[in-house]
Write a protein that holds these residues in place. Structure first.
Motif, mmCIF file in Angstrom:
data_model
loop_
_atom_site.group_PDB
_atom_site.id
_atom_site.type_symbol
_atom_site.label_atom_id
_atom_site.label_comp_id
_atom_site.label_asym_id
_atom_site.label_seq_id
_atom_site.Cartn_x
_atom_site.Cartn_y
_atom_site.Cartn_z
ATOM 1 N N ALA A 55 134.451 82.714 14.230
ATOM 2 C CA ALA A 55 134.869 81.310 14.159
ATOM 3 C C ALA A 55 134.246 80.585 12.967
ATOM 4 C CB ALA A 55 134.482 80.591 15.446
ATOM 5 N N GLY A 56 135.027 79.698 12.365
ATOM 6 C CA GLY A 56 134.484 78.807 11.343
ATOM 7 C C GLY A 56 133.783 77.611 11.962
ATOM 8 N N LEU A 57 134.101 77.345 13.233
ATOM 9 C CA LEU A 57 133.508 76.199 13.949
ATOM 10 C C LEU A 57 132.759 76.684 15.183
ATOM 11 C CD1 LEU A 57 133.176 73.157 14.603
ATOM 12 C CD2 LEU A 57 135.406 73.256 15.753
ATOM 13 N N ASN A 133 127.884 83.106 11.788
ATOM 14 C CA ASN A 133 127.869 82.464 10.473
ATOM 15 C C ASN A 133 129.032 81.484 10.267
ATOM 16 O OD1 ASN A 133 126.729 81.919 8.023
ATOM 17 N ND2 ASN A 133 127.822 83.549 6.963
ATOM 18 N N PRO A 134 129.151 80.520 11.187
ATOM 19 C CA PRO A 134 130.232 79.541 11.028
ATOM 20 C C PRO A 134 129.953 78.636 9.847
ATOM 21 C CG PRO A 134 128.688 78.784 12.684
ATOM 22 C CD PRO A 134 128.227 80.152 12.262
ATOM 23 N N LYS A 135 130.993 77.964 9.371
ATOM 24 C CA LYS A 135 130.793 76.976 8.293
ATOM 25 C C LYS A 135 130.370 75.634 8.885
ATOM 26 C CE LYS A 135 132.437 78.188 3.994
ATOM 27 N NZ LYS A 135 131.722 79.448 4.016
ATOM 28 N N VAL A 136 130.992 75.302 10.053
ATOM 29 C CA VAL A 136 130.860 73.948 10.593
ATOM 30 C C VAL A 136 130.291 74.010 12.015
ATOM 31 C CG1 VAL A 136 132.145 71.850 11.187
ATOM 32 C CG2 VAL A 136 132.855 73.213 9.210
ATOM 33 N N LEU A 137 129.369 73.092 12.316
ATOM 34 C CA LEU A 137 128.834 72.956 13.669
ATOM 35 C C LEU A 137 129.246 71.601 14.234
ATOM 36 C CD1 LEU A 137 125.088 74.115 13.257
ATOM 37 C CD2 LEU A 137 127.154 75.521 13.470
ATOM 38 N N LEU A 138 129.694 71.603 15.485
ATOM 39 C CA LEU A 138 129.910 70.350 16.207
ATOM 40 C C LEU A 138 128.819 70.246 17.260
ATOM 41 C CD1 LEU A 138 131.470 67.795 16.973
ATOM 42 C CD2 LEU A 138 132.990 69.223 18.379
ATOM 43 N N LEU A 139 127.951 69.265 17.104
ATOM 44 C CA LEU A 139 126.799 69.095 17.990
ATOM 45 C C LEU A 139 127.117 68.009 19.000
ATOM 46 C CD1 LEU A 139 124.061 69.194 15.190
ATOM 47 C CD2 LEU A 139 125.038 71.105 16.492
ATOM 48 N N LEU A 140 127.158 68.406 20.275
ATOM 49 C CA LEU A 140 127.591 67.497 21.334
ATOM 50 C C LEU A 140 126.395 66.841 21.992
ATOM 51 C CD1 LEU A 140 130.311 69.791 22.958
ATOM 52 C CD2 LEU A 140 130.680 67.881 21.377
ATOM 53 N N GLY A 141 126.188 65.585 21.682
ATOM 54 C CA GLY A 141 125.138 64.819 22.353
ATOM 55 C C GLY A 141 123.802 64.903 21.640
ATOM 56 N N ARG A 142 122.902 64.050 22.106
ATOM 57 C CA ARG A 142 121.639 63.869 21.403
ATOM 58 C C ARG A 142 120.714 65.083 21.532
ATOM 59 N NH1 ARG A 142 117.634 58.620 21.651
ATOM 60 N NH2 ARG A 142 116.248 59.459 20.069
ATOM 61 N N VAL A 143 120.709 65.728 22.698
ATOM 62 C CA VAL A 143 119.816 66.880 22.853
ATOM 63 C C VAL A 143 120.204 67.979 21.869
ATOM 64 C CG1 VAL A 143 119.118 68.751 24.410
ATOM 65 C CG2 VAL A 143 119.181 66.392 25.256
ATOM 66 N N GLY A 167 122.404 75.269 5.532
ATOM 67 C CA GLY A 167 123.636 75.915 5.063
ATOM 68 C C GLY A 167 124.836 75.663 5.946
ATOM 69 N N PHE A 168 124.656 74.974 7.068
ATOM 70 C CA PHE A 168 125.786 74.651 7.955
ATOM 71 C C PHE A 168 126.169 73.186 7.759
ATOM 72 C CE2 PHE A 168 123.333 77.917 10.340
ATOM 73 C CZ PHE A 168 124.288 78.927 10.347
#
Ligand code: URA
Length: 207
Positions: A55-57, A133-143, A167-168
């Motif tokens: 996955a890229g994400l 080794n994804p390009k993009v991370l979606l971080l859900l929430g403050r923790v 690098g992300f």
């Protein structure tokens, strides 16, 4: 319970970016035997993560809840249903992305993960990031965001922008459970994920 039983040293999670990577399956096999912290005493299943290993994400939540603990899969309860809708709204199906959590075992009564639990568990996630080794991370929430970005910032200061980390390319938005409690934040989440999608299309033009 004695300290030795709580922090059984076998097996050790791989060290961040140092351990050899034999692939996700081998990592998963090791992770599901982890007894590094007290959560091993109460979990039903280790929720390793799932999705497209190329996955890229990579979507990162906080911790498994009761449904995830029962099934051994991330985001399968009410929050997961909302996450699926959020992803679909920007053109991703679950099979397109990889989904995991900061910690892999359910904290009792869904309390927040403790700092030592996060420290014990984080190397598994770092190893997953190394392998996928994804390009993009979606971080859900403050923790999730504070853990990955190693800061103590508020949601308001992290969301709505691209943050580069190790690098992300990271985007922070509200956790689906928070959106279920506070639907007014859905509009902000929509802005965040649209921004993510536009960026993803630039850095992963082939999908
Ligand atoms: N909330 C999370 O953060 N992760 C899950 O897997 C389910 C609910």
């Amino acid at each position: 319970m004695k300290q030795e039983a709580l922090f059984d040293p076998v097996p050790e999670p791989p060290a961040h970016r140092d351990a050899p990577t034999d692939g996700l399956d081998a990592l998963c096999q090791a992770a599901i035997e982890c007894r590094k912290c007290r959560l091993a005493e109460t979990r039903k299943n280790v929720v390793f993560g799932e999705g497209n290993p190329k996955a890229g994400l990579f979507v990162i939540g906080e911790a498994p809840g009761a449904d995830e603990d029962a099934q051994g899969r991330p985001f399968v309860g009410r929050s997961g249903q909302l996450l699926d809708k959020i992803l679909l709204a920007i053109g991703f199906e679950r099979k397109d992305v990889y989904i995991g959590n900061i910690i892999k075992c359910r904290p009792p009564e869904n309390r927040n993960p403790l700092a030592d639990e996060i420290e014990c568990c984080k190397p598994w996630l770092m190893q997953q990031l190394d392998i996928i080794n994804p390009k993009v991370l979606l971080l859900l929430g403050r923790v999730a965001a504070n853990t990955i970005l190693e800061n103590t910032q508020s949601m308001a200061s992290m969301r709505g922008k691209l943050i580069r980390w190790n690098g992300f390319d990271c985007f922070v938005t509200y956790h689906p459970a928070a959106l279920l409690r506070n639907p007014n934040w859905k509009r902000l989440c929509w802005e965040d994920v649209q921004m993510l999608r536009a960026h993803y299309d630039k850095v992963c033009p082939n999908g």
